[in-house]
Write an enzyme that holds these catalytic residues in place. Structure first.
Site, short mmCIF file in Angstrom:
data_model
loop_
_atom_site.label_atom_id
_atom_site.label_comp_id
_atom_site.label_asym_id
_atom_site.label_seq_id
_atom_site.Cartn_x
_atom_site.Cartn_y
_atom_site.Cartn_z
N GLY A 1 -13.43 8.25 47.87
CA GLY A 1 -14.78 8.19 48.48
C GLY A 1 -15.33 6.79 48.71
N ASP B 1 -10.61 15.10 53.29
CA ASP B 1 -9.38 14.74 52.56
C ASP B 1 -8.67 16.01 52.09
OD1 ASP B 1 -8.48 11.76 51.19
OD2 ASP B 1 -7.46 13.56 50.44
N ASP C 1 -8.30 6.05 56.76
CA ASP C 1 -7.52 5.30 55.76
C ASP C 1 -6.42 6.23 55.22
OD1 ASP C 1 -7.02 2.99 54.25
OD2 ASP C 1 -8.39 3.56 52.63
N LYS D 1 -5.74 2.78 59.43
CA LYS D 1 -4.69 2.09 58.67
C LYS D 1 -3.35 2.47 59.27
CE LYS D 1 -3.89 3.22 54.22
NZ LYS D 1 -4.39 2.87 52.89
C1 LIG Z 1 -5.66 5.26 50.41
S1 LIG Z 1 -6.40 6.84 50.17
C2 LIG Z 1 -7.98 6.63 50.90
C3 LIG Z 1 -8.93 5.76 50.12
C4 LIG Z 1 -10.35 5.87 50.62
N1 LIG Z 1 -10.49 5.26 51.96
C5 LIG Z 1 -11.35 5.20 49.72
O1 LIG Z 1 -11.94 4.20 50.10
O2 LIG Z 1 -11.58 5.71 48.61
C6 LIG Z 1 -5.54 7.83 51.35
C7 LIG Z 1 -5.98 9.28 51.38
O3 LIG Z 1 -5.42 9.92 52.53
C8 LIG Z 1 -5.38 11.30 52.23
N2 LIG Z 1 -4.54 12.03 53.21
C9 LIG Z 1 -3.21 11.91 53.42
N3 LIG Z 1 -2.81 12.79 54.36
C10 LIG Z 1 -3.89 13.47 54.77
C11 LIG Z 1 -4.11 14.53 55.70
N4 LIG Z 1 -3.09 15.04 56.39
N5 LIG Z 1 -5.36 15.02 55.86
C12 LIG Z 1 -6.39 14.51 55.13
N6 LIG Z 1 -6.25 13.51 54.22
C13 LIG Z 1 -5.03 13.00 54.03
C14 LIG Z 1 -4.80 11.32 50.82
O4 LIG Z 1 -5.07 12.54 50.17
C15 LIG Z 1 -5.52 10.12 50.19
O5 LIG Z 1 -6.64 10.54 49.43
#
Ligand SMILES: C[S@@+](CC[C@H](N)C(=O)[O-])C[C@H]1O[C@@H](n2cnc3c(N)ncnc32)[C@H](O)[C@@H]1O
Length: 225
Positions: A55, A75, A114, A154
């Site tokens: 978050g 997410d 992200d 990203k």
């Molecule tokens: C690096 S983290 C994001 C960090 C977030 N931007 C923050 O500031 O806290 C990447 C996220 O992408 C989500 N993710 C990966 N594939 C996804 C998908 N197909 N749909 C939704 N979320 C996805 C993962 O569950 C993970 O929580």
């Protein structure tokens, strides 16, 4: 997560800063640095945050758009509620999730993504999965952004990067590749910052009607995210 990784992580400057300033993740600083450089957010903006857990970006986006702004966060995994942020749990590669997001926000000023795949350690596979998520984030941005809107994603640098960058350049007026200081030195992630969406084309609408509701490509490994 190894003990050594945890030890290193806790020594990390941005991790400490996130704790000190009440932000949920060190990733928060990446979005702050992107916004400091490119001035993307305005008070009252409507924002969609893809891959939002835990978050950090949603928190920062909400601070930047203020009370009149709206943030919809998505997410695969749940996040602790953030005041003023609408959260949808789901997979952004699935049509059902995209529809839920569109029910909450049918036009956005900014889409930020992200999203990261679960890392396998095999770089070319991880890079391909990252590119697959970028494709979906871009398709969704095209669906929801108002003309003139902004998109941040990203992406892991690698084989698919030049084609995706070209695709994004084709759809936005001003596109830059940026590596925030808060990204780890060892990481190959970069952010594509695309401003000035050129607007939807006739073939976007036809593609949308044709899109099957699939969760992952046919040849996806079992642990695909
Ligand atoms: C690096 S983290 C994001 C960090 C977030 N931007 C923050 O500031 O806290 C990447 C996220 O992408 C989500 N993710 C990966 N594939 C996804 C998908 N197909 N749909 C939704 N979320 C996805 C993962 O569950 C993970 O929580």
């Amino acid at each position: 997560m190894s003990k050594q990784w945890l030890r290193e992580h806790k020594k990390d400057h941005f991790y400490k800063e996130a704790k000190r300033t009440g932000h949920r993740s060190r990733a928060s600083f990446k979005l702050m640095q992107i916004n400091k450089r490119f001035k993307l957010f305005k008070k009252g903006n409507r924002v969609v945050d893809l891959g939002a857990a835990p978050g950090g970006w949603s928190q920062v986006a909400k601070e930047l758009v203020g009370e009149k702004g709206t943030v919809v966060a998505v997410d695969l995994v749940r996040i602790e509620p953030i005041e003023g942020v609408i959260f949808i749990q789901g997979d952004m590669t699935a049509k059902t999730t995209r529809e839920k997001v569109l029910e909450e926000m049918d036009v956005a000023d900014i889409v930020i993504s992200d999203m990261s795949p679960k890392l396998s350690g095999n770089y070319s596979m991880d890079q391909a999965r990252s590119a697959y998520l970028v494709e979906h984030a871009l398709d969704f941005a095209i669906m929801v952004l108002r003309p003139g809107g902004n998109f941040v994603t990203k992406i892991f640098e690698g084989e698919d990067f030049p084609d995706l960058l070209k695709e994004i350049r084709d759809r936005f007026n001003n596109v830059k590749v940026f590596s925030p200081e808060a990204s780890r030195k060892s990481s190959s992630e970069v952010y594509i910052v695309a401003r000035g969406f050129k607007g939807r084309r006739k073939d976007d609408i036809e593609d949308e009607l044709d899109t099957p509701d699939e969760e992952a490509p046919k040849d996806a490994p079992e642990d695909w995210v």
